[in-house]
Motif scaffolding. Sequence first.
Motif, PDB file in Angstrom:
ATOM      1  N   VAL A 112     -65.492  11.441  81.479  1.00  0.00           N
ATOM      2  CA  VAL A 112     -65.979  12.812  81.303  1.00  0.00           C
ATOM      3  C   VAL A 112     -65.109  13.791  82.089  1.00  0.00           C
ATOM      4  O   VAL A 112     -64.699  14.845  81.572  1.00  0.00           O
ATOM      5  CB  VAL A 112     -67.450  12.920  81.740  1.00  0.00           C
ATOM      6  CG1 VAL A 112     -67.903  14.378  81.759  1.00  0.00           C
ATOM      7  CG2 VAL A 112     -68.342  12.109  80.813  1.00  0.00           C
ATOM      8  N   LEU A 113     -64.791  13.449  83.326  1.00  0.00           N
ATOM      9  CA  LEU A 113     -63.964  14.336  84.151  1.00  0.00           C
ATOM     10  C   LEU A 113     -62.541  14.446  83.600  1.00  0.00           C
ATOM     11  O   LEU A 113     -61.935  15.524  83.641  1.00  0.00           O
ATOM     12  CB  LEU A 113     -63.937  13.818  85.593  1.00  0.00           C
ATOM     13  CG  LEU A 113     -65.279  13.863  86.331  1.00  0.00           C
ATOM     14  CD1 LEU A 113     -65.141  13.265  87.726  1.00  0.00           C
ATOM     15  CD2 LEU A 113     -65.806  15.291  86.414  1.00  0.00           C
ATOM     16  N   THR A 114     -62.014  13.348  83.069  1.00  0.00           N
ATOM     17  CA  THR A 114     -60.667  13.386  82.482  1.00  0.00           C
ATOM     18  C   THR A 114     -60.624  14.324  81.278  1.00  0.00           C
ATOM     19  O   THR A 114     -59.687  15.123  81.117  1.00  0.00           O
ATOM     20  CB  THR A 114     -60.232  11.970  82.066  1.00  0.00           C
ATOM     21  OG1 THR A 114     -60.193  11.126  83.223  1.00  0.00           O
ATOM     22  CG2 THR A 114     -58.855  12.000  81.417  1.00  0.00           C
ATOM     23  N   ARG A 115     -61.640  14.241  80.432  1.00  0.00           N
ATOM     24  CA  ARG A 115     -61.673  15.126  79.263  1.00  0.00           C
ATOM     25  C   ARG A 115     -61.826  16.587  79.681  1.00  0.00           C
ATOM     26  O   ARG A 115     -61.200  17.482  79.093  1.00  0.00           O
ATOM     27  CB  ARG A 115     -62.813  14.717  78.332  1.00  0.00           C
ATOM     28  CG  ARG A 115     -62.568  13.406  77.603  1.00  0.00           C
ATOM     29  CD  ARG A 115     -63.530  13.242  76.439  1.00  0.00           C
ATOM     30  NE  ARG A 115     -64.922  13.214  76.867  1.00  0.00           N
ATOM     31  CZ  ARG A 115     -65.592  12.093  77.168  1.00  0.00           C
ATOM     32  NH1 ARG A 115     -64.973  10.911  77.110  1.00  0.00           N
ATOM     33  NH2 ARG A 115     -66.855  12.143  77.529  1.00  0.00           N
ATOM     34  N   LEU A 116     -62.644  16.834  80.684  1.00  0.00           N
ATOM     35  CA  LEU A 116     -62.824  18.213  81.146  1.00  0.00           C
ATOM     36  C   LEU A 116     -61.525  18.781  81.717  1.00  0.00           C
ATOM     37  O   LEU A 116     -61.151  19.922  81.424  1.00  0.00           O
ATOM     38  CB  LEU A 116     -63.928  18.270  82.202  1.00  0.00           C
ATOM     39  CG  LEU A 116     -65.368  18.289  81.683  1.00  0.00           C
ATOM     40  CD1 LEU A 116     -66.350  18.212  82.843  1.00  0.00           C
ATOM     41  CD2 LEU A 116     -65.625  19.551  80.865  1.00  0.00           C
ATOM     42  N   ARG A 117     -60.845  18.000  82.528  1.00  0.00           N
ATOM     43  CA  ARG A 117     -59.579  18.489  83.097  1.00  0.00           C
ATOM     44  C   ARG A 117     -58.547  18.736  81.995  1.00  0.00           C
ATOM     45  O   ARG A 117     -57.783  19.698  82.053  1.00  0.00           O
ATOM     46  CB  ARG A 117     -59.052  17.483  84.121  1.00  0.00           C
ATOM     47  CG  ARG A 117     -59.824  17.485  85.440  1.00  0.00           C
ATOM     48  CD  ARG A 117     -59.086  16.690  86.505  1.00  0.00           C
ATOM     49  NE  ARG A 117     -59.020  15.269  86.155  1.00  0.00           N
ATOM     50  CZ  ARG A 117     -59.903  14.358  86.568  1.00  0.00           C
ATOM     51  NH1 ARG A 117     -60.931  14.723  87.328  1.00  0.00           N
ATOM     52  NH2 ARG A 117     -59.773  13.089  86.223  1.00  0.00           N
TER      53      ARG A 117
END
Length: 276
Positions: A112-117
């Motif tokens: 989730v954090l990778t996609r957001l970044r």
Amino acid sequence: MWPTGRLQPQADRRSVLRRLDPWLENATRKRGLAVGFAALAAAAVMGVSEAAFWGADQALQQSQARHLARNDSLRLRELLTNAETAQRGFLLTGRDDYLAPVQQAEKDLPDVLTRLRGQYESSEWEALVADASRRANEKLSELKLVIQLYRQGNSPAWQGLVESDIGREKMQAVRDAVAQLDRHELVQIAAERDAVFRSLTFGRIGVHGLTLLSLVGLVVFLRRNEALHEARRGHARELAQERDRLDREVARRTAELTELARHLQTVREDERAHLA
């Protein structure tokens, strides 16, 4: 006298053709222009339709990407909220089945954090997302540390962490960041929706306008075509009249020649009778 009379019908016929040919040539040229106009109108309709489609498609793709980003930000908040609730349930009961949301957060949070970044890379929100990612990882680490200390039986340590409000501050920072991102995405989604509406409206107006223009062109073409047919019918009538006149002229000339031949025959017979 005879050669002049024989050439006169042909001269009249050529005169008729000279009068009609320019008009027919002009009508044929206008018909070609009408066909070209129809082809141009069809190409314009297809062009407007394609432009509207690609504009709407691009806006929809951007809107879809923003929906995904919004879902990821909400998913981030959901994972941490569920993990925090699960930790409290575990601390109250000591039952491991309460820890499933914590394990789920540990599994899903990196993606989730990778996609957001990736979504907010090189944008004005990049720093906010980076800070939220850092705080989310710290919050999850704090939850896992409290659980670990609880399992070790170190009550003063885990109680001190829970009462220090460090985890609450990190969680609140994540909530604030998610709220800002959510408001931003809602505004952008509304803008993309307006872009889709504008693109579809442009396509609709363009297609309707070009369709009306094509209908006007069709009416003009039909009128020109009817005028061309009328000219052809008039041409045919004039040719028929010319043919009838020529037939009458031929009949008259034939009668004159016949009469002349009879006269000559009579003269020769009279001369023979006189000589005899």
